[in-house]
Design a protein around this motif. Structure first.
Motif, PDB file in Angstrom:
ATOM      1  N   TRP A  84      -2.871  13.115  -3.663  1.00 13.61           N
ATOM      2  CA  TRP A  84      -3.707  12.756  -2.501  1.00 13.61           C
ATOM      3  C   TRP A  84      -2.875  11.919  -1.554  1.00 13.61           C
ATOM      4  O   TRP A  84      -2.018  11.152  -1.982  1.00 13.61           O
ATOM      5  CB  TRP A  84      -4.911  11.948  -2.996  1.00 13.61           C
ATOM      6  N   THR A 150     -13.680   1.606  -0.747  1.00 10.05           N
ATOM      7  CA  THR A 150     -13.851   2.913  -1.383  1.00 10.05           C
ATOM      8  C   THR A 150     -12.671   3.244  -2.292  1.00 10.05           C
ATOM      9  O   THR A 150     -12.767   4.145  -3.121  1.00 10.05           O
ATOM     10  CB  THR A 150     -14.018   4.020  -0.331  1.00 10.05           C
ATOM     11  N   THR A 169     -14.770   0.211   4.330  1.00  7.03           N
ATOM     12  CA  THR A 169     -15.761   0.907   5.141  1.00  7.03           C
ATOM     13  C   THR A 169     -15.743   0.417   6.575  1.00  7.03           C
ATOM     14  O   THR A 169     -16.129   1.149   7.491  1.00  7.03           O
ATOM     15  CB  THR A 169     -17.172   0.711   4.564  1.00  7.03           C
ATOM     16  N   SER A 215      -6.319  11.095   8.689  1.00  7.96           N
ATOM     17  CA  SER A 215      -6.780  12.259   7.912  1.00  7.96           C
ATOM     18  C   SER A 215      -6.386  12.053   6.467  1.00  7.96           C
ATOM     19  O   SER A 215      -5.391  11.395   6.169  1.00  7.96           O
ATOM     20  CB  SER A 215      -6.173  13.558   8.449  1.00  7.96           C
ATOM     21  N   GLU A 216      -7.171  12.617   5.555  1.00 12.20           N
ATOM     22  CA  GLU A 216      -6.813  12.576   4.139  1.00 12.20           C
ATOM     23  C   GLU A 216      -6.631  13.994   3.625  1.00 12.20           C
ATOM     24  O   GLU A 216      -7.243  14.936   4.124  1.00 12.20           O
ATOM     25  CB  GLU A 216      -7.846  11.802   3.315  1.00 12.20           C
ATOM     26  N   SER A 219      -6.645  15.465  -3.417  1.00 10.25           N
ATOM     27  CA  SER A 219      -7.644  14.708  -4.171  1.00 10.25           C
ATOM     28  C   SER A 219      -6.941  13.775  -5.144  1.00 10.25           C
ATOM     29  O   SER A 219      -5.786  13.990  -5.520  1.00 10.25           O
ATOM     30  CB  SER A 219      -8.577  15.656  -4.930  1.00 10.25           C
ATOM     31  N   ARG A 223     -11.536  12.970  -6.735  1.00  7.51           N
ATOM     32  CA  ARG A 223     -12.193  12.605  -5.476  1.00  7.51           C
ATOM     33  C   ARG A 223     -11.356  13.059  -4.289  1.00  7.51           C
ATOM     34  O   ARG A 223     -10.132  12.964  -4.295  1.00  7.51           O
ATOM     35  CB  ARG A 223     -12.413  11.095  -5.399  1.00  7.51           C
ATOM     36  N   SER A 224     -12.048  13.537  -3.261  1.00  5.17           N
ATOM     37  CA  SER A 224     -11.369  13.939  -2.031  1.00  5.17           C
ATOM     38  C   SER A 224     -12.072  13.378  -0.798  1.00  5.17           C
ATOM     39  O   SER A 224     -11.872  13.846   0.312  1.00  5.17           O
ATOM     40  CB  SER A 224     -11.317  15.472  -1.935  1.00  5.17           C
ATOM     41  N   ASP A 225     -12.912  12.373  -1.007  1.00 10.03           N
ATOM     42  CA  ASP A 225     -13.673  11.784   0.081  1.00 10.03           C
ATOM     43  C   ASP A 225     -13.485  10.267   0.093  1.00 10.03           C
ATOM     44  O   ASP A 225     -14.442   9.504   0.260  1.00 10.03           O
ATOM     45  CB  ASP A 225     -15.165  12.121  -0.058  1.00 10.03           C
ATOM     46  N   PRO A 228     -14.003   6.688   4.289  1.00  9.75           N
ATOM     47  CA  PRO A 228     -15.391   6.726   4.730  1.00  9.75           C
ATOM     48  C   PRO A 228     -15.512   7.211   6.162  1.00  9.75           C
ATOM     49  O   PRO A 228     -14.589   7.088   6.971  1.00  9.75           O
ATOM     50  CB  PRO A 228     -15.858   5.276   4.596  1.00  9.75           C
ATOM     51  N   LYS A 229     -16.655   7.766   6.473  1.00 10.51           N
ATOM     52  CA  LYS A 229     -16.939   8.186   7.846  1.00 10.51           C
ATOM     53  C   LYS A 229     -17.278   6.963   8.704  1.00 10.51           C
ATOM     54  O   LYS A 229     -17.904   6.021   8.220  1.00 10.51           O
ATOM     55  CB  LYS A 229     -18.111   9.155   7.862  1.00 10.51           C
TER      56      LYS A 229
END
Length: 232
Positions: A84, A150, A169, A215-216, A219, A223-225, A228-229
């Motif tokens: 990742w 996160t 976050t 950008s990420e 994984s 996890r691949s998120d 955070p948005k």
């Protein structure tokens, strides 16, 4: 435009040790730190303290094309591509490490509500290592367990390079932790450690860098998120 990246990937011990002893060189690569993963807050005498099967790489590139070429063409790059990574826009620097001293104190401002990534890099004074561990481990747990991170981890390269990496976050949450805002004894751990560092420095060199995540990719541990948005 220059870009930074932070990578996490599983690797055989031989590859990890080899990369730490002989850091990669590539066109467009301005600086790289190759380290072994470390669990924040782990006991000192624990295999979780230095995880040679987990590579952590922090790098500065001339542009994203140089990073893409490294990931596609170099053996270490291809190994990192199996894990990742996050691409980062530099925003601010506190303190100084020689290899990163060219970065300005401030390159951009953040909205208090937008996600940020913090990277620290330190060259520890070996006689101060017991003090550094004593004051640092409570802060490690504070960051690791903070509800607004996160992802939070550390990495090291023997014998004196230590780094931390944390995804927040919001910029507001990160600065709140730094300045000890919040309730309970845990809230003051970071500010107390910084006061002790000011009294007698743990490090030859130390810097904290703040970034905007761009950008990420890939994984990590399923996890691949991890980024955070932004909050609306």
């Amino acid at each position: 435009m220059s870009v930074h990246s932070f990578h996490l990937a599983p690797a055989p011990v031989r590859r990890s040790v080899g990369a730490m002893l002989r850091p990669p060189a590539a066109q467009g690569l301005r600086h790289v730190e190759v380290l072994a993963g470390m669990e924040l807050g782990a006991p000192v005498a624990s295999p979780r303290r230095m995880q040679l099967r987990q590579l952590a790489v922090f790098a500065e590139w001339e542009d994203e094309a140089a990073l893409d070429a490294f990931l596609a063409e170099q053996p270490l790059g291809r190994a990192l591509g199996a894990g990742w990574h996050v691409r980062l826009e530099f925003l601010r620097r506190w303190g100084s490490v020689r290899e990163l001293a060219h970065l300005p104190a401030e390159a951009g401002r953040t909205d208090p509500g937008e996600p940020v990534v913090a990277v620290t890099l330190a060259r520890v004074r070996l006689p101060e290592l017991p003090r550094f561990i004593h004051w640092g481990r409570p802060v490690e747990r504070q960051v690791r367990d903070h509800p607004e991170t996160t992802l939070a981890l550390a990495a090291m390269r023997p014998v004196r390079t230590v780094s931390t990496f944390s995804v927040w976050t919001s910029s507001r949450a990160m600065t709140g932790m730094v300045f000890g805002r919040g309730e309970g004894d845990a809230a003051a751990r970071h500010s107390a450690a910084m006061a002790e560092r000011d009294r007698r420095d743990f490090h030859h060199e130390f810097t904290t860098l703040r970034f905007r995540p761009l950008s990420e990719h890939g994984s990590w541990q399923g996890r691949s998120d991890l980024i955070p948005k932004p909050r609306g």
